[in-house]
Design an enzyme around this catalytic site. Structure first.
Site, PDB file in Angstrom:
ATOM      1  N   ARG A  13       0.655  -1.163   0.058  1.00  0.00           N
ATOM      2  CA  ARG A  13      -0.171  -0.017  -0.032  1.00  0.00           C
ATOM      3  C   ARG A  13       0.905   1.331   0.001  1.00  0.00           C
ATOM      4  NH1 ARG A  13      -3.409  -2.716   4.102  1.00  0.00           N
ATOM      5  NH2 ARG A  13      -5.025  -3.860   2.926  1.00  0.00           N
ATOM      6  N   LYS A  43       3.818  12.100 -10.596  1.00  0.00           N
ATOM      7  CA  LYS A  43       2.846  11.161 -11.220  1.00  0.00           C
ATOM      8  C   LYS A  43       3.474  10.074 -11.605  1.00  0.00           C
ATOM      9  CE  LYS A  43      -0.178  14.601 -13.916  1.00  0.00           C
ATOM     10  NZ  LYS A  43      -0.614  15.200 -14.964  1.00  0.00           N
ATOM     11  N   GLU A  93      10.326  18.932 -23.459  1.00  0.00           N
ATOM     12  CA  GLU A  93       9.670  19.345 -22.206  1.00  0.00           C
ATOM     13  C   GLU A  93      10.258  20.719 -21.652  1.00  0.00           C
ATOM     14  OE1 GLU A  93       6.804  17.866 -21.400  1.00  0.00           O
ATOM     15  OE2 GLU A  93       7.139  15.617 -21.331  1.00  0.00           O
ATOM     16  N   LYS A  97       8.410  23.621 -12.515  1.00  0.00           N
ATOM     17  CA  LYS A  97       7.547  22.349 -12.298  1.00  0.00           C
ATOM     18  C   LYS A  97       7.355  22.270 -10.779  1.00  0.00           C
ATOM     19  CE  LYS A  97       6.307  17.979 -13.018  1.00  0.00           C
ATOM     20  NZ  LYS A  97       6.177  16.607 -13.733  1.00  0.00           N
ATOM     21  N   GLU A 117      -3.612  18.124  -9.760  1.00  0.00           N
ATOM     22  CA  GLU A 117      -4.193  18.647 -11.170  1.00  0.00           C
ATOM     23  C   GLU A 117      -5.596  19.295 -10.965  1.00  0.00           C
ATOM     24  OE1 GLU A 117      -2.594  16.837 -14.686  1.00  0.00           O
ATOM     25  OE2 GLU A 117      -4.374  17.044 -15.530  1.00  0.00           O
ATOM     26  N   ARG A 127      -2.118  22.855 -12.486  1.00  0.00           N
ATOM     27  CA  ARG A 127      -1.126  21.974 -12.824  1.00  0.00           C
ATOM     28  C   ARG A 127      -1.376  21.386 -14.198  1.00  0.00           C
ATOM     29  NH1 ARG A 127       1.629  16.452  -9.909  1.00  0.00           N
ATOM     30  NH2 ARG A 127       2.709  15.994 -11.780  1.00  0.00           N
ATOM     31  N   ASN A 146       0.489  19.941 -18.979  1.00  0.00           N
ATOM     32  CA  ASN A 146      -0.145  19.264 -20.090  1.00  0.00           C
ATOM     33  C   ASN A 146      -0.158  19.592 -21.320  1.00  0.00           C
ATOM     34  OD1 ASN A 146      -2.352  16.511 -20.698  1.00  0.00           O
ATOM     35  ND2 ASN A 146      -0.648  16.474 -18.694  1.00  0.00           N
ATOM     36  N   HIS A 172       0.009  17.746 -24.509  1.00  0.00           N
ATOM     37  CA  HIS A 172      -0.011  16.468 -24.237  1.00  0.00           C
ATOM     38  C   HIS A 172      -1.182  15.470 -24.728  1.00  0.00           C
ATOM     39  CE1 HIS A 172       3.342  17.186 -21.966  1.00  0.00           C
ATOM     40  NE2 HIS A 172       3.387  15.975 -21.525  1.00  0.00           N
ATOM     41  N   HIS A 183      -0.355  12.806 -26.573  1.00  0.00           N
ATOM     42  CA  HIS A 183      -0.573  11.363 -26.320  1.00  0.00           C
ATOM     43  C   HIS A 183      -1.578  10.577 -27.045  1.00  0.00           C
ATOM     44  CE1 HIS A 183      -0.014  11.941 -21.518  1.00  0.00           C
ATOM     45  NE2 HIS A 183       1.009  11.951 -22.038  1.00  0.00           N
ATOM     46  N   HIS A 221       8.127  10.162 -26.287  1.00  0.00           N
ATOM     47  CA  HIS A 221       7.305  10.968 -25.893  1.00  0.00           C
ATOM     48  C   HIS A 221       7.348  12.571 -26.016  1.00  0.00           C
ATOM     49  CE1 HIS A 221       4.562  12.483 -22.774  1.00  0.00           C
ATOM     50  NE2 HIS A 221       5.652  13.228 -22.038  1.00  0.00           N
TER      51      HIS A 221
HETATM   52  N1  LIG Z   1       5.409  11.260 -14.521  1.00  0.00           N
HETATM   53  C1  LIG Z   1       5.644  12.398 -15.145  1.00  0.00           C
HETATM   54  O1  LIG Z   1       5.312  13.484 -14.607  1.00  0.00           O
HETATM   55  C2  LIG Z   1       6.203  12.095 -16.558  1.00  0.00           C
HETATM   56  C3  LIG Z   1       6.491  13.536 -17.273  1.00  0.00           C
HETATM   57  C4  LIG Z   1       7.138  13.508 -18.417  1.00  0.00           C
HETATM   58  C5  LIG Z   1       6.886  12.226 -19.222  1.00  0.00           C
HETATM   59  N2  LIG Z   1       6.699  11.066 -18.530  1.00  0.00           N
HETATM   60  C6  LIG Z   1       6.907   9.846 -19.026  1.00  0.00           C
HETATM   61  O2  LIG Z   1       8.207   9.687 -19.381  1.00  0.00           O
HETATM   62  C7  LIG Z   1       8.542   8.767 -20.357  1.00  0.00           C
HETATM   63  C8  LIG Z   1       9.510   9.161 -21.280  1.00  0.00           C
HETATM   64  O3  LIG Z   1      10.736   9.274 -20.534  1.00  0.00           O
HETATM   65  P1  LIG Z   1      12.340   9.143 -21.300  1.00  0.00           P
HETATM   66  O4  LIG Z   1      12.090  10.140 -22.415  1.00  0.00           O
HETATM   67  O5  LIG Z   1      13.214   9.294 -20.052  1.00  0.00           O
HETATM   68  O6  LIG Z   1      12.278   7.895 -22.078  1.00  0.00           O
HETATM   69  P2  LIG Z   1      12.904   6.258 -21.669  1.00  0.00           P
HETATM   70  O7  LIG Z   1      12.912   6.462 -20.022  1.00  0.00           O
HETATM   71  O8  LIG Z   1      12.545   5.414 -22.269  1.00  0.00           O
HETATM   72  O9  LIG Z   1      14.458   6.672 -21.915  1.00  0.00           O
HETATM   73  C9  LIG Z   1      14.841   6.717 -23.073  1.00  0.00           C
HETATM   74  C10 LIG Z   1      15.942   5.980 -23.706  1.00  0.00           C
HETATM   75  O10 LIG Z   1      17.201   6.465 -23.067  1.00  0.00           O
HETATM   76  C11 LIG Z   1      17.825   5.478 -22.344  1.00  0.00           C
HETATM   77  N3  LIG Z   1      18.804   6.114 -21.462  1.00  0.00           N
HETATM   78  C12 LIG Z   1      18.080   6.437 -20.196  1.00  0.00           C
HETATM   79  N4  LIG Z   1      19.259   7.013 -19.533  1.00  0.00           N
HETATM   80  C13 LIG Z   1      20.329   6.926 -20.176  1.00  0.00           C
HETATM   81  C14 LIG Z   1      21.591   7.528 -20.226  1.00  0.00           C
HETATM   82  N5  LIG Z   1      22.161   8.349 -19.043  1.00  0.00           N
HETATM   83  N6  LIG Z   1      22.564   7.061 -21.181  1.00  0.00           N
HETATM   84  C15 LIG Z   1      22.113   6.462 -22.039  1.00  0.00           C
HETATM   85  N7  LIG Z   1      20.930   5.831 -22.556  1.00  0.00           N
HETATM   86  C16 LIG Z   1      20.071   6.221 -21.364  1.00  0.00           C
HETATM   87  C17 LIG Z   1      16.680   4.333 -21.967  1.00  0.00           C
HETATM   88  O11 LIG Z   1      17.382   3.002 -21.699  1.00  0.00           O
HETATM   89  C18 LIG Z   1      15.895   4.574 -23.213  1.00  0.00           C
HETATM   90  O12 LIG Z   1      16.044   3.808 -24.185  1.00  0.00           O
HETATM   91  C19 LIG Z   1       7.119   8.639 -21.047  1.00  0.00           C
HETATM   92  O13 LIG Z   1       6.520   7.318 -20.566  1.00  0.00           O
HETATM   93  C20 LIG Z   1       6.438   9.781 -20.616  1.00  0.00           C
HETATM   94  O14 LIG Z   1       4.931   9.573 -20.366  1.00  0.00           O
HETATM   95  C21 LIG Z   1       6.133  11.117 -17.130  1.00  0.00           C
HETATM   96  O1  LIG Z   2       3.527  16.455 -14.199  1.00  0.00           O
HETATM   97  C1  LIG Z   2       2.595  16.708 -14.998  1.00  0.00           C
HETATM   98  O2  LIG Z   2       1.301  17.158 -14.348  1.00  0.00           O
HETATM   99  C2  LIG Z   2       2.638  16.721 -16.506  1.00  0.00           C
HETATM  100  O3  LIG Z   2       1.501  16.556 -17.116  1.00  0.00           O
HETATM  101  C3  LIG Z   2       3.859  16.441 -17.124  1.00  0.00           C
HETATM  102  C4  LIG Z   2       3.902  15.769 -18.445  1.00  0.00           C
HETATM  103  O4  LIG Z   2       4.915  16.037 -19.120  1.00  0.00           O
HETATM  104  C5  LIG Z   2       3.855  14.345 -18.378  1.00  0.00           C
HETATM  105  O5  LIG Z   2       4.024  13.657 -19.433  1.00  0.00           O
HETATM  106  C6  LIG Z   2       2.810  13.578 -17.509  1.00  0.00           C
HETATM  107  O6  LIG Z   2       3.030  12.228 -17.447  1.00  0.00           O
HETATM  108  C7  LIG Z   2       1.506  13.722 -18.184  1.00  0.00           C
HETATM  109  O7  LIG Z   2       0.620  13.514 -17.462  1.00  0.00           O
HETATM  110  P1  LIG Z   2      -0.988  12.857 -17.619  1.00  0.00           P
HETATM  111  O8  LIG Z   2      -1.678  13.013 -16.708  1.00  0.00           O
HETATM  112  O9  LIG Z   2      -1.446  13.627 -18.950  1.00  0.00           O
HETATM  113  O10 LIG Z   2      -0.839  11.382 -18.072  1.00  0.00           O
HETATM  114 ZN   LIG Z   3       5.284  14.839 -20.808  1.00  0.00          ZN
END
Ligand SMILES: NC(=O)c1ccc[n+]([C@@H]2O[C@H](COP(=O)([O-])OP(=O)(O)OC[C@H]3O[C@@H](n4cnc5c(N)ncnc54)[C@H](O)[C@@H]3O)[C@@H](O)[C@H]2O)c1
Ligand SMILES: O=C(O)C(=O)C[C@@H](O)[C@H](O)[C@H](O)COP(=O)(O)O
Ligand SMILES: [Zn+2]
Length: 370
Positions: free
Chosen positions: A122, A144, A186, A228, A238, A242, A246, A249, A253, A267
């Site tokens: 949990r 998130k 971003e 951020k 959100e 917040r 997006n 997005h 998305h 992404h």
């Molecule tokens: N939670 C949030 O607020 C939020 C915000 C933005 C994006 N996201 C999510 O994040 C994801 C995208 O993240 P990303 O762009 O980091 O992609 P990713 O995690 O897939 O990484 C991209 C690639 O880079 C490689 N990599 C990572 N670090 C490395 C390094 N230091 N050296 C060499 N290779 C490396 C990874 O193995 C992968 O192949 C999406 O799923 C998106 O929805 C979430």
């Molecule tokens: O942190 C946030 O809030 C964002 O929207 C950041 C975005 O860059 C990120 O891709 C996030 O995961 C998108 O959120 P979602 O709620 O649309 O899935």
């Molecule tokens: Zn994003």
């Protein structure tokens, strides 16, 4: 030298984002200071091969019992299957409620490991050690966490804030240039939302960051995290402001889901194109001067990122994109919500978007009708 940015909300336990160099090697001391019973690393196969041993050795040197689970690199790992595999591994390893998950990797690892931490017994603590630019400027901050399903992006998830974020600029040295640019999208988004001077810096003096210059990257990471942190501190879940994060997005998305999350578009690339679409739609609706949409597009394009549907090797159908957008988490009562703009640095939320107008706009942008 490091820079520490507080994320303080009131709605959640405050934490800090540390930005600097050499932080992978310092991870052990940083995590040990949080006094977990043990620390378990979740990473992807690529990152684990490059940086896993540095972090594991640092944790062990700080006296922490540790271990490592990996998932395949790439968006496909944000799945029920990999979530189950990670959770099963945490159980098999005998982690307890005082154990700490250490998410070492990009946004995929952070979102997946963060969700696993939110669910395990949990909810247990986790630390983010982001190794992509995208993860340092965005996904590691704000709590998130999520996985995708074929029905859409990030539809299953939880808000679960990390205890600490360690953004090591040196870790970005091994990042492929496509991934640097993807994270840059971003960064540009943050400027487009609320800081026009930052956006202009990114296209001028700071532009070297898009090709990996560490000093420019560090400034871009710090300013992005400041923006951020301030927004998520005000509005963790959100309910209001917040949603501005997006920007790009709802379109982005939908594009990613239509491509079945294949790496045709990362992404960040989808967000870049989504931001350009959001600005052009704002201009078409008379909400934003056309010159501002051109300014946004020029800044995005200058970083080598896509701004047009024709930049993608796929013919999108307007109806399919609208159906995806209707399933977006911001949609309420069947009405689309979009983040639009009055100009660079002036994003706002429109909760009553006319889907027919967006459909016509997408066809004008080159999407097929059905
Ligand atoms: N939670 C949030 O607020 C939020 C915000 C933005 C994006 N996201 C999510 O994040 C994801 C995208 O993240 P990303 O762009 O980091 O992609 P990713 O995690 O897939 O990484 C991209 C690639 O880079 C490689 N990599 C990572 N670090 C490395 C390094 N230091 N050296 C060499 N290779 C490396 C990874 O193995 C992968 O192949 C999406 O799923 C998106 O929805 C979430
Ligand atoms: O942190 C946030 O809030 C964002 O929207 C950041 C975005 O860059 C990120 O891709 C996030 O995961 C998108 O959120 P979602 O709620 O649309 O899935
Ligand atoms: Zn994003």
């Amino acid at each position: 030298m490091t820079t520490t940015i507080p994320v303080a909300g009131g709605a959640f336990a405050p934490y800090e984002v540390v930005v600097g160099r050499g932080l992978l090697k310092a991870a052990g001391a940083e995590v040990a200071a949080l006094k977990p019973s043990r620390a378990f690393i979740v990473s992807d196969e690529t990152v684990a091969a490059i940086h896993g041993e540095t972090v594991r050795a640092s944790l062990a040197a700080a006296g922490l019992e540790t271990g490592l689970a990996t998932v395949p690199a790439g968006e496909a790992s944000k799945s029920f299957e990999q979530l189950e595999a990670v959770l099963d591994r945490l159980l098999a390893e005998g982690l307890d409620r005082k154990s700490m998950v250490v998410a070492l990797g990009g946004g995929v690892v952070g979102d997946l490991a963060g969700l696993a931490a939110a669910l395990f017994m949990r909810g247990i603590d986790f630390v983010q050690i982001p190794t992509t630019l995208l993860a340092q400027v965005d996904s590691s901050v704000g709590g998130k966490t999520a996985i995708d399903t074929p029905r859409g992006k990030n539809l299953i998830g939880a808000f679960h804030q990390p205890r600490r974020v360690l953004a090591d600029i040196e870790a970005l040295a091994t990042l492929p240039v496509r991934q640097v640019r993807s994270g840059w999208a971003e960064v540009l988004k943050h400027g487009l939302i609320c800081d026009a001077a930052f956006f202009d810096w990114l296209g001028g003096e700071g532009a070297a960051g898009a090709s990996g210059d560490p000093d420019a990257l560090e400034r871009a990471v710090i300013r992005s995290v400041e923006i951020k942190a301030q927004i998520v501190g005000e509005d963790e879940k959100e309910a209001g402001r917040r949603a501005l994060l997006n920007l790009g997005h709802t379109f982005g998305h939908a594009l990613e889901a239509e491509l079945a999350f294949a790496d045709t578009l990362t992404h960040g690339e989808a967000v870049a194109l989504g931001c350009a679409l959001a600005f052009r739609y704002s201009a078409q609706q008379g909400l934003c001067p056309a010159a501002e949409a051109d300014r946004a597009e020029a800044g995005i394009r200058a970083a080598g990122l896509p701004t047009r549907l024709s930049d993608v090797d796929h013919r999108f159908a307007a109806d399919a994109l609208i159906a995806r957008m209707a399933g977006d988490k911001k949609a309420e009562g069947g009405r689309l919500t979009l983040i639009l703009a009055r100009g660079v640095g002036e994003a706002f939320t429109d909760k009553d978007v006319d889907a027919e107008a967006v459909r016509a706009f997408l066809i004008g942008e080159g999407a097929a009708e059905a």
